[in-house]
Design an enzyme around this catalytic site. Structure first.
Site, PDB file in Angstrom:
ATOM      1  N   ASN A 237      16.228  25.435   7.022  1.00 23.60           N
ATOM      2  CA  ASN A 237      15.259  26.014   6.446  1.00 23.60           C
ATOM      3  C   ASN A 237      14.064  25.033   6.320  1.00 23.60           C
ATOM      4  O   ASN A 237      14.322  23.744   6.157  1.00 23.60           O
ATOM      5  CB  ASN A 237      15.561  26.547   5.370  1.00 23.60           C
ATOM      6  CG  ASN A 237      16.831  27.483   5.227  1.00 23.60           C
ATOM      7  OD1 ASN A 237      17.825  27.328   4.695  1.00 23.60           O
ATOM      8  ND2 ASN A 237      16.422  28.487   5.895  1.00 23.60           N
ATOM      9  N   ASP A 266      23.594  31.898   0.582  1.00 28.04           N
ATOM     10  CA  ASP A 266      23.354  32.971  -0.185  1.00 28.04           C
ATOM     11  C   ASP A 266      23.280  34.341   0.798  1.00 28.04           C
ATOM     12  O   ASP A 266      23.089  35.293   0.092  1.00 28.04           O
ATOM     13  CB  ASP A 266      22.015  32.923  -1.012  1.00 28.04           C
ATOM     14  CG  ASP A 266      20.784  32.685  -0.140  1.00 28.04           C
ATOM     15  OD1 ASP A 266      20.940  32.496   1.092  1.00 28.04           O
ATOM     16  OD2 ASP A 266      19.726  32.739  -0.699  1.00 28.04           O
ATOM     17  N   ASP A 292      19.167  25.787  -4.607  1.00 32.21           N
ATOM     18  CA  ASP A 292      17.529  25.830  -4.380  1.00 32.21           C
ATOM     19  C   ASP A 292      17.227  26.739  -5.149  1.00 32.21           C
ATOM     20  O   ASP A 292      16.077  27.584  -4.699  1.00 32.21           O
ATOM     21  CB  ASP A 292      17.374  26.167  -2.961  1.00 32.21           C
ATOM     22  CG  ASP A 292      15.842  25.650  -2.738  1.00 32.21           C
ATOM     23  OD1 ASP A 292      15.005  25.102  -3.602  1.00 32.21           O
ATOM     24  OD2 ASP A 292      15.376  26.196  -1.495  1.00 32.21           O
ATOM     25  N   ALA A 330      10.979  31.923  -1.168  1.00 28.47           N
ATOM     26  CA  ALA A 330      10.569  30.940  -2.175  1.00 28.47           C
ATOM     27  C   ALA A 330      11.914  30.699  -2.959  1.00 28.47           C
ATOM     28  O   ALA A 330      12.133  30.938  -4.133  1.00 28.47           O
ATOM     29  CB  ALA A 330       9.556  31.367  -3.125  1.00 28.47           C
ATOM     30  N   GLY A 331      12.567  29.573  -2.319  1.00 29.46           N
ATOM     31  CA  GLY A 331      13.919  29.337  -3.183  1.00 29.46           C
ATOM     32  C   GLY A 331      14.810  30.391  -2.912  1.00 29.46           C
ATOM     33  O   GLY A 331      14.879  31.306  -2.143  1.00 29.46           O
TER      34      GLY A 331
END
Length: 408
Positions: A237, A266, A292, A330-331
């Protein structure tokens, strides 16, 4: 009697030790420490070590015994990259928000964590570092991780492009000093001007230099490792993809035995095949599963801040909602208990492999493996009790139950 310590015995569970899984195991806790983690050996009357002696040889009170048959006991999780949770963010720079983040992830089994910042004005980051350092000194946090502002504008992800800057060693030193010894890691793009000098400065200062949010070519990434970089920030990423003629930083970081690989497990950040490729190449001793996570972790969908950015969470996926990076992931909203369950039920990892990636390896990388990361006598009594479906049933931190296991 002076010197007696409250004693708790957890028996009957499958216990994950550094040597492997022990069926019908026993973990004994006195005060804040583990004094024993072994295969269960009941006494003649069917009890568990009642009236036994403590690690220092003194007589111990009769133990409180909890039968956890049908459960797992694993070490507390260690998250070396987390920005927020429970609606709060470390970037707010206040003790109240920081403690909300800590308590949110603690309920999901994370007993040790770094506080990760987000790209911001340098003066604001120094203020955040000073505030977070107080919580490190109090033992609530294990250290501070600066993610940005020294990252590539081409791979900035959810970071504000206008606030990015080259990694001038003087600016890097300013952040380290602001953290008053609490700085544990800093993520940067080593190909930028000053990048390699900053990596060397970090290594010389005892701060982990992490390669991430980078547009580095394969050779530049190798130079960073040679200069002292030892962590790959969320591999794959925010970096060039692995290509057959341009292997980029992914190949350089994966192939080097000195580098620990962060992975966000995730199901959104990585395809299972990519995660499996990295895990099998690096091995559990070089992989650290991270969250994250941003402020929406442990919360419902909605709008949340991430540093100076605004994030919209839909179906559990966080994306920048406005500005030049709108739509960027975003995370995450991940917690490490979910990462653990996914590792063993979706990714096909063994339970000991997952334990190493969520506990032992990040603890070692952070230099904390003398206290946390495994179930061994003398270490902090940080542990997680999991059900057969790997859901969290109980969490203990330093010998105190955060969530007490409710078992029959």
């Amino acid at each position: 009697m002076v010197g007696r310590t409250a004693r708790t015995v957890l028996k009957g569970a499958r216990v994950v030790l550094p040597t492997g899984v022990v069926d019908n195991g026993r973990v004994t806790v006195e005060g804040r420490h583990i004094v024993e983690a072994v295969a269960n050996a009941p006494s003649a009357d069917g009890g568990a070590t009642a009236g036994s002696t403590s690690a220092d040889g003194s007589a111990a009170d009769r133990a409180a015994v909890l039968d956890l048959t049908g459960h797992w006991i694993v070490p507390g999780f260690v998250d070396m990259h987390v920005h927020g949770g429970g609606g709060a963010s470390f970037s707010a720079g206040t003790p109240e928000e920081a403690l909300t983040v800590v308590r949110t992830h603690l309920r999901h089994g994370t007993t040790t964590m770094l506080a990760s910042t987000v790209t911001g004005d340098l003066d604001d980051l120094t203020r955040q570092a000073a505030a977070l350092a107080e919580l490190v000194e109090q033992g609530e946090l294990a250290g501070v991780h600066f993610e940005g502002p020294f990252i590539s504008p081409h791979r900035c992800g959810a970071h504000q492009p206008s606030l990015l800057r080259h990694p001038d060693p003087a600016d890097v030193r300013k952040l380290i000093d602001a953290a008053r010894g609490a700085a544990k890691m800093l993520t940067l793009a080593p190909e930028l001007p000053g990048g390699l000098d900053s990596v060397r400065l970090l290594a010389d200062s005892g701060v982990i230099a992490a390669v991430g949010h980078t547009d580095a070519a394969y050779e530049a990434a190798l130079e960073a490792v040679a200069a002292g970089a030892t962590v790959a920030t969320h591999l794959f990423n925010a970096m060039p993809p692995l290509l057959h003629r341009e292997p980029g930083p992914v190949a350089a970081l994966l192939e080097n035995e000195r580098v620990t690989i962060e992975l966000i497990n995730d199901g959104t950040h990585l395809h299972p095949a990519a995660l499996g490729l990295a895990f099998r190449r690096a091995g559990a001793d070089r992989v650290a599963f991270i969250t994250d996570a941003m402020g929406a972790a442990g919360m419902s969908d909605g709008t949340y801040p991430l540093g100076p950015m605004e994030v919209e969470v839909t179906d559990g996926v966080a994306r920048i909602s406005t500005g030049p990076t709108a739509g960027s992931i975003a995370g995450s909203t991940l917690t490490l208990d979910r990462a653990f369950a996914r590792a063993v039920t979706v990714d096909g990892l063994s339970v000991p492999e997952a334990v190493r990636a969520l506990s032992a390896t990040p603890a070692r990388v952070l230099g904390l493996d003398d206290r946390v990361g495994s179930l061994e006598a003398g270490k902090d009594a940080d542990l997680v009790v999991l059900g057969e479906d790997f859901g969290v049933v109980g969490v203990m931190r330093r010998g105190a139950w955060v969530i007490g296991p409710e078992v029959g």
